[in-house]
Scaffold this motif. Structure first.
Motif, PDB file in Angstrom:
ATOM      1  N   MET A   7      60.046  34.840  59.783  1.00 43.02           N
ATOM      2  CA  MET A   7      59.920  36.266  59.627  1.00 43.02           C
ATOM      3  C   MET A   7      61.288  36.924  59.458  1.00 43.02           C
ATOM      4  O   MET A   7      61.427  37.831  58.653  1.00 43.02           O
ATOM      5  CB  MET A   7      59.187  36.818  60.852  1.00 43.02           C
ATOM      6  CG  MET A   7      58.917  38.267  60.784  1.00 43.02           C
ATOM      7  SD  MET A   7      57.652  38.534  59.560  1.00 43.02           S
ATOM      8  CE  MET A   7      57.279  40.178  59.820  1.00 43.02           C
ATOM      9  N   VAL A   8      62.292  36.489  60.211  1.00 39.14           N
ATOM     10  CA  VAL A   8      63.640  37.040  60.135  1.00 39.14           C
ATOM     11  C   VAL A   8      64.274  36.682  58.791  1.00 39.14           C
ATOM     12  O   VAL A   8      64.928  37.510  58.152  1.00 39.14           O
ATOM     13  CB  VAL A   8      64.499  36.518  61.309  1.00 39.14           C
ATOM     14  CG1 VAL A   8      65.937  36.971  61.166  1.00 39.14           C
ATOM     15  CG2 VAL A   8      63.934  36.964  62.636  1.00 39.14           C
ATOM     16  N   LYS A   9      64.017  35.431  58.318  1.00 40.75           N
ATOM     17  CA  LYS A   9      64.547  35.007  57.024  1.00 40.75           C
ATOM     18  C   LYS A   9      63.964  35.881  55.917  1.00 40.75           C
ATOM     19  O   LYS A   9      64.688  36.301  54.996  1.00 40.75           O
ATOM     20  CB  LYS A   9      64.216  33.534  56.752  1.00 40.75           C
ATOM     21  CG  LYS A   9      65.035  32.570  57.535  1.00 40.75           C
ATOM     22  CD  LYS A   9      64.681  31.165  57.118  1.00 40.75           C
ATOM     23  CE  LYS A   9      65.454  30.158  57.919  1.00 40.75           C
ATOM     24  NZ  LYS A   9      65.150  28.784  57.531  1.00 40.75           N
ATOM     25  N   PHE A  10      62.671  36.137  55.988  1.00 44.67           N
ATOM     26  CA  PHE A  10      62.005  36.960  54.984  1.00 44.67           C
ATOM     27  C   PHE A  10      62.618  38.361  54.956  1.00 44.67           C
ATOM     28  O   PHE A  10      62.888  38.915  53.882  1.00 44.67           O
ATOM     29  CB  PHE A  10      60.497  37.029  55.275  1.00 44.67           C
ATOM     30  CG  PHE A  10      59.759  37.938  54.330  1.00 44.67           C
ATOM     31  CD1 PHE A  10      59.509  37.542  53.030  1.00 44.67           C
ATOM     32  CD2 PHE A  10      59.321  39.187  54.749  1.00 44.67           C
ATOM     33  CE1 PHE A  10      58.838  38.380  52.161  1.00 44.67           C
ATOM     34  CE2 PHE A  10      58.651  40.021  53.891  1.00 44.67           C
ATOM     35  CZ  PHE A  10      58.406  39.623  52.586  1.00 44.67           C
ATOM     36  N   LEU A  11      62.852  38.925  56.120  1.00 45.66           N
ATOM     37  CA  LEU A  11      63.428  40.259  56.217  1.00 45.66           C
ATOM     38  C   LEU A  11      64.863  40.290  55.661  1.00 45.66           C
ATOM     39  O   LEU A  11      65.240  41.219  54.940  1.00 45.66           O
ATOM     40  CB  LEU A  11      63.414  40.726  57.680  1.00 45.66           C
ATOM     41  CG  LEU A  11      63.813  42.174  57.931  1.00 45.66           C
ATOM     42  CD1 LEU A  11      62.902  43.122  57.179  1.00 45.66           C
ATOM     43  CD2 LEU A  11      63.766  42.469  59.407  1.00 45.66           C
ATOM     44  N   ILE A  12      65.638  39.274  55.967  1.00 43.02           N
ATOM     45  CA  ILE A  12      67.006  39.180  55.457  1.00 43.02           C
ATOM     46  C   ILE A  12      66.993  39.043  53.934  1.00 43.02           C
ATOM     47  O   ILE A  12      67.781  39.688  53.226  1.00 43.02           O
ATOM     48  CB  ILE A  12      67.760  38.016  56.130  1.00 43.02           C
ATOM     49  CG1 ILE A  12      68.016  38.344  57.599  1.00 43.02           C
ATOM     50  CG2 ILE A  12      69.080  37.747  55.419  1.00 43.02           C
ATOM     51  CD1 ILE A  12      68.628  37.215  58.388  1.00 43.02           C
ATOM     52  N   ILE A  13      66.073  38.213  53.400  1.00 42.68           N
ATOM     53  CA  ILE A  13      65.976  38.016  51.952  1.00 42.68           C
ATOM     54  C   ILE A  13      65.563  39.329  51.272  1.00 42.68           C
ATOM     55  O   ILE A  13      66.133  39.728  50.256  1.00 42.68           O
ATOM     56  CB  ILE A  13      64.997  36.877  51.619  1.00 42.68           C
ATOM     57  CG1 ILE A  13      65.603  35.549  52.059  1.00 42.68           C
ATOM     58  CG2 ILE A  13      64.683  36.850  50.133  1.00 42.68           C
ATOM     59  CD1 ILE A  13      64.658  34.371  51.945  1.00 42.68           C
TER      60      ILE A  13
END
Length: 85
Positions: free
Chosen positions: A1-7
């Motif tokens: 979820m954090v990776k998706f938000l950063i991307i």
């Protein structure tokens, strides 16, 4: 979820930078076009005002120039007094 938000944030930031770059270049081109149109309008206005006010001589015959130079060699001085009323 954090990776998706950063991307998503990274892609959004990158798109924002690209849009800003393209808008600046388009606005610069538009400003240059407006300035060029303004210059052309000024030239046209100056040409119109010149044609009304100025007298332009394109050609003076050579014999007329020689005659004219001889006529201006000297003249008669006339002394005058200014009369105040």
């Amino acid at each position: 979820m954090v990776k998706f938000l950063i991307i998503v944030l990274g892609v959004g930031w990158l798109l924002g930078q690209l849009i800003r770059y393209f808008l600046r270049s388009k606005l610069a081109k538009f400003a240059a076009q407006v300035q060029e149109m303004e210059r052309e309008q000024r030239r046209a206005q100056q040409a119109q005002s010149r044609s009304k006010d100025d007298v332009n001589v394109d050609y003076i015959p050579k014999d007329h120039q020689k005659k004219r130079q001889k006529d201006i060699e000297g003249g008669e001085y006339v002394d005058f007094e200014e009369v105040k009323e």
